[in-house]
Scaffold this motif. Sequence first.
Motif, PDB file in Angstrom:
ATOM      1  N   PRO A 135      -5.735   5.672   2.865  1.00 48.27           N
ATOM      2  CA  PRO A 135      -4.334   5.690   3.298  1.00 48.27           C
ATOM      3  C   PRO A 135      -3.610   4.362   3.067  1.00 48.27           C
ATOM      4  O   PRO A 135      -2.416   4.357   2.764  1.00 48.27           O
ATOM      5  CB  PRO A 135      -4.430   6.014   4.799  1.00 48.27           C
ATOM      6  N   MET A 136      -4.339   3.246   3.194  1.00 50.56           N
ATOM      7  CA  MET A 136      -3.718   1.942   2.946  1.00 50.56           C
ATOM      8  C   MET A 136      -3.300   1.813   1.488  1.00 50.56           C
ATOM      9  O   MET A 136      -2.195   1.336   1.184  1.00 50.56           O
ATOM     10  CB  MET A 136      -4.682   0.827   3.335  1.00 50.56           C
ATOM     11  N   LEU A 137      -4.174   2.231   0.562  1.00 51.83           N
ATOM     12  CA  LEU A 137      -3.842   2.190  -0.863  1.00 51.83           C
ATOM     13  C   LEU A 137      -2.643   3.081  -1.160  1.00 51.83           C
ATOM     14  O   LEU A 137      -1.705   2.670  -1.861  1.00 51.83           O
ATOM     15  CB  LEU A 137      -5.046   2.634  -1.692  1.00 51.83           C
ATOM     16  N   LEU A 138      -2.661   4.292  -0.614  1.00 52.86           N
ATOM     17  CA  LEU A 138      -1.562   5.217  -0.851  1.00 52.86           C
ATOM     18  C   LEU A 138      -0.260   4.697  -0.240  1.00 52.86           C
ATOM     19  O   LEU A 138       0.821   4.884  -0.809  1.00 52.86           O
ATOM     20  CB  LEU A 138      -1.901   6.588  -0.274  1.00 52.86           C
ATOM     21  N   ALA A 139      -0.361   4.035   0.912  1.00 59.28           N
ATOM     22  CA  ALA A 139       0.829   3.475   1.554  1.00 59.28           C
ATOM     23  C   ALA A 139       1.475   2.416   0.660  1.00 59.28           C
ATOM     24  O   ALA A 139       2.711   2.343   0.559  1.00 59.28           O
ATOM     25  CB  ALA A 139       0.461   2.882   2.911  1.00 59.28           C
ATOM     26  N   VAL A 140       0.646   1.604   0.007  1.00 55.17           N
ATOM     27  CA  VAL A 140       1.170   0.580  -0.902  1.00 55.17           C
ATOM     28  C   VAL A 140       1.872   1.235  -2.089  1.00 55.17           C
ATOM     29  O   VAL A 140       2.986   0.848  -2.474  1.00 55.17           O
ATOM     30  CB  VAL A 140       0.036  -0.341  -1.388  1.00 55.17           C
ATOM     31  N   ILE A 141       1.231   2.264  -2.678  1.00 58.91           N
ATOM     32  CA  ILE A 141       1.817   2.960  -3.828  1.00 58.91           C
ATOM     33  C   ILE A 141       3.140   3.602  -3.439  1.00 58.91           C
ATOM     34  O   ILE A 141       4.155   3.460  -4.143  1.00 58.91           O
ATOM     35  CB  ILE A 141       0.842   4.022  -4.373  1.00 58.91           C
ATOM     36  N   VAL A 142       3.155   4.297  -2.308  1.00 52.26           N
ATOM     37  CA  VAL A 142       4.366   4.983  -1.862  1.00 52.26           C
ATOM     38  C   VAL A 142       5.468   3.971  -1.530  1.00 52.26           C
ATOM     39  O   VAL A 142       6.643   4.192  -1.854  1.00 52.26           O
ATOM     40  CB  VAL A 142       4.066   5.878  -0.642  1.00 52.26           C
ATOM     41  N   ALA A 143       5.101   2.852  -0.917  1.00 50.14           N
ATOM     42  CA  ALA A 143       6.097   1.829  -0.587  1.00 50.14           C
ATOM     43  C   ALA A 143       6.743   1.270  -1.846  1.00 50.14           C
ATOM     44  O   ALA A 143       7.970   1.071  -1.893  1.00 50.14           O
ATOM     45  CB  ALA A 143       5.441   0.712   0.220  1.00 50.14           C
ATOM     46  N   VAL A 144       5.939   1.007  -2.870  1.00 41.08           N
ATOM     47  CA  VAL A 144       6.483   0.497  -4.136  1.00 41.08           C
ATOM     48  C   VAL A 144       7.437   1.515  -4.745  1.00 41.08           C
ATOM     49  O   VAL A 144       8.533   1.177  -5.210  1.00 41.08           O
ATOM     50  CB  VAL A 144       5.339   0.164  -5.113  1.00 41.08           C
ATOM     51  N   VAL A 145       7.038   2.792  -4.746  1.00 42.10           N
ATOM     52  CA  VAL A 145       7.893   3.847  -5.298  1.00 42.10           C
ATOM     53  C   VAL A 145       9.186   3.960  -4.501  1.00 42.10           C
ATOM     54  O   VAL A 145      10.275   4.112  -5.075  1.00 42.10           O
ATOM     55  CB  VAL A 145       7.139   5.192  -5.313  1.00 42.10           C
ATOM     56  N   MET A 146       9.094   3.866  -3.176  1.00 43.11           N
ATOM     57  CA  MET A 146      10.298   3.941  -2.332  1.00 43.11           C
ATOM     58  C   MET A 146      11.280   2.827  -2.675  1.00 43.11           C
ATOM     59  O   MET A 146      12.488   3.072  -2.789  1.00 43.11           O
ATOM     60  CB  MET A 146       9.903   3.864  -0.857  1.00 43.11           C
TER      61      MET A 146
END
Length: 297
Positions: A135-146
């Motif tokens: 979830p931490m990795l995905l949170a970083v990816i999603v934050a960058v996309v946002m």
Amino acid sequence: MSLIAFMGALETGLIFGLVALGVYISFRILDFPDLTVDGSFPLGAGVAAVAIVSGVDPWIATFMATFAGALAGALTAWLNVKLGIMNLLASILVMIALYSINLRIMGKPNIALLGETTVISAVENGPIAYYFAIPMLLAVIVAVVMVLVALLLQSEFGLSLRATGSNQRMARSNGVNTGLATILGMALANALVGLAGALFAQSQGSADITMGVGVIVIGLAAVIGGEALLSTRTVVLAVIAAVVGAVLYRLAIAFALNADVIGLKAQDLNLVTALLVTIAIVLPRFKKQRSPKSKAV
């Protein structure tokens, strides 16, 4: 609900946050009812899975899946803009066609990724427990996309997209190529869905031809739910609301299915989804009726 179940729901919610962003762009920004996502989601998963199994670097495979999703969205918009097919019908046609295309790409209904190197593999065996690390990795990816989506929607190109969705005649009178804006906007929306499909396949360890069924409902539930709970006065707030709505939606689903008191089972998923979407639609209207301003009027 156990900690692992909670983190699993958070993981899935973050991935579907990308779907929610895509749905937000098509439905809210472009005012384009788009069912292509039910096909572009498994398209992204299938392209990524086939590429990874073939030995392609997982990050490149994920980019390929994102590009494939963009092509699907652009095709839907092209049918609408160039051939004059109604937007909803154009998206249905592409969604139906993608079922066969996805089968062609995958070669079979299901591709397993167990034992393959994926973008998730980098954190699975790290010092942090996998149910926290993923979830931490995905949170970083999603934050960058946002951040990228928010910046894009506030740029000149983003303003042209918003003008196209708001009033095409006015946009054209101000020099906006509304046809091109629609095609590029739909490509962006489905690129995000394709990215979500690629990450979901790598997270779950497989890509399946049926994994796109109901994705549009999840995306709409996330967008509507996020708008009901958070302010959407600005583009940045709307982007945040879409992702938060997706996470809360998956957490609500997980809680409902894991709560022994409620007594729901896996086969009740569609029922829970319908109830949550109904609540998300009705809640803003109820809040407006109960607000002091509405009472004063």
